[in-house]
Design an enzyme around this catalytic site. Sequence first.
Site, PDB file in Angstrom:
ATOM      1  N   GLU A 203       0.802  -1.218   0.000  1.00 28.52           N
ATOM      2  CA  GLU A 203       0.000   0.000   0.000  1.00 28.52           C
ATOM      3  C   GLU A 203       0.836   1.269   0.000  1.00 28.52           C
ATOM      4  O   GLU A 203       0.332   2.352   0.299  1.00 28.52           O
ATOM      5  CB  GLU A 203      -0.971  -0.027   1.180  1.00 28.52           C
ATOM      6  CG  GLU A 203      -1.944  -1.197   1.066  1.00 28.52           C
ATOM      7  CD  GLU A 203      -2.978  -1.246   2.168  1.00 28.52           C
ATOM      8  OE1 GLU A 203      -2.919  -0.396   3.077  1.00 28.52           O
ATOM      9  OE2 GLU A 203      -3.847  -2.117   2.120  1.00 28.52           O
ATOM     10  N   LYS A 333     -15.692  -1.533   2.366  1.00 26.11           N
ATOM     11  CA  LYS A 333     -15.004  -2.062   1.190  1.00 26.11           C
ATOM     12  C   LYS A 333     -16.054  -2.689   0.269  1.00 26.11           C
ATOM     13  O   LYS A 333     -16.580  -3.765   0.579  1.00 26.11           O
ATOM     14  CB  LYS A 333     -13.971  -3.123   1.600  1.00 26.11           C
ATOM     15  CG  LYS A 333     -12.807  -2.588   2.425  1.00 26.11           C
ATOM     16  CD  LYS A 333     -11.926  -3.739   2.898  1.00 26.11           C
ATOM     17  CE  LYS A 333     -10.681  -3.231   3.615  1.00 26.11           C
ATOM     18  NZ  LYS A 333      -9.868  -4.346   4.160  1.00 26.11           N
TER      19      LYS A 333
END
EC number: 4.2.1.11
Length: 415
Positions: A203, A333
């Site tokens: 990330e 999500k």
Amino acid sequence: MIITDIYAQEVLDSRGNPTVRAFVALEDGTLAGATVPSGASTGKREALELRDGDERFCGKGVLKAVENVNTVIADEIVGMNVYEQKDIDNAMKKLDGTENYSNLGANAVLGVSMAVARAAAMSLGIPLYRYLGGANAQILPVPMFNIINGGAHANNSVDFQEFMVMPFGFDCFSDALRAVAEIYQNLKKILNELGYSTAVGDEGGFAPNLKDNEEPIKIIMQAIKKAGYEPGKQIKIALDVAASELYENGKYRLEGKTFTSEELIERYVKLCEKYPIFSIEDGLGEDDWEGWKKLTARLKDKIQLVGDDLFVTNEKILREGIEKGIANAILIKPNQIGSITQTMQTVRLAQRNGYRCIMSHRSGESEDSFIADFAVALNTGEIKTGATSRSERNAKYNRLLEIECENTEFLGNKI
């Protein structure tokens, strides 16, 4: 506006693994696409991501999901009105016939769901966030920037998965973004000076081998100060422990030791007393609901307690958590639940019950910036989409910079 064609292709995500990119064509000539993300640390109750399981791409191919879009889903959805998002999503849900999209694959369904929303917005000539959120979509979220990676997101010695900074003391999103970019660069200098690796994880955060799970916080505090910002006032810290990954036989294993739920909670309490921590995500495992009750009772009035693997963006599971008084925030999500409509339903339930919402990327991402618009559309107030590094992460931040120019408000100090 009638949908005239739907199709998909297999493309690569930021980890080099295959994922689904879906396209929707309309009778006015509009063509819109969307790319589905994929997680590394996943909850057991997430919607099913359909993989081929053959020799291609080490079993991770998505040709079955692509075929489902090109045949079964296209046959059902072509001819429907693109502006009927709920009807389209419900039709795909019914077509699949399972709770977790185990027949068609959530990656197939979500790709189409996202592409439908984008095509509708493009056809109307309005931004995606405005189409999905209407006139009330005007809040730019405070980002959680993941600047040190550990756990399943990095091949290093750090157990906690994410160490993040949150810029609160700023009047606009662009100033907040600049502050964190400067902190990130100063963090890199400090790690170099200490002889640590500045390689990055999935990330975009740095992934050094550190002695324990507190050292990253200490180093981040140094970086904040070195960049000229004030910890606690302008910049706060957030953690994603991803404790389900550490949970074995009713206990938590980290730093070569085992901890009970109560012992781990006490550790969090001490960290919160020592550092300006605003948020802890998945502080306990997704199956440790008794532990979660204790964690919530101990810290809910002091910090944000986020359920990710705990709730998996699932309305039913969140409702149970609300009834039992577990956590006070939820990570959102879309690929955990499978469609835009279901995601919006979960967010609305959370907001009605006073739970904060954090729109989130996955560790396997693409250049698609859908969630930036989605966060603004739903007024989530917070977004989590990685460090100011790697273009698939910055694509979301750059989209938020574009949205900032369109008469929106940054929450900043208002959370």
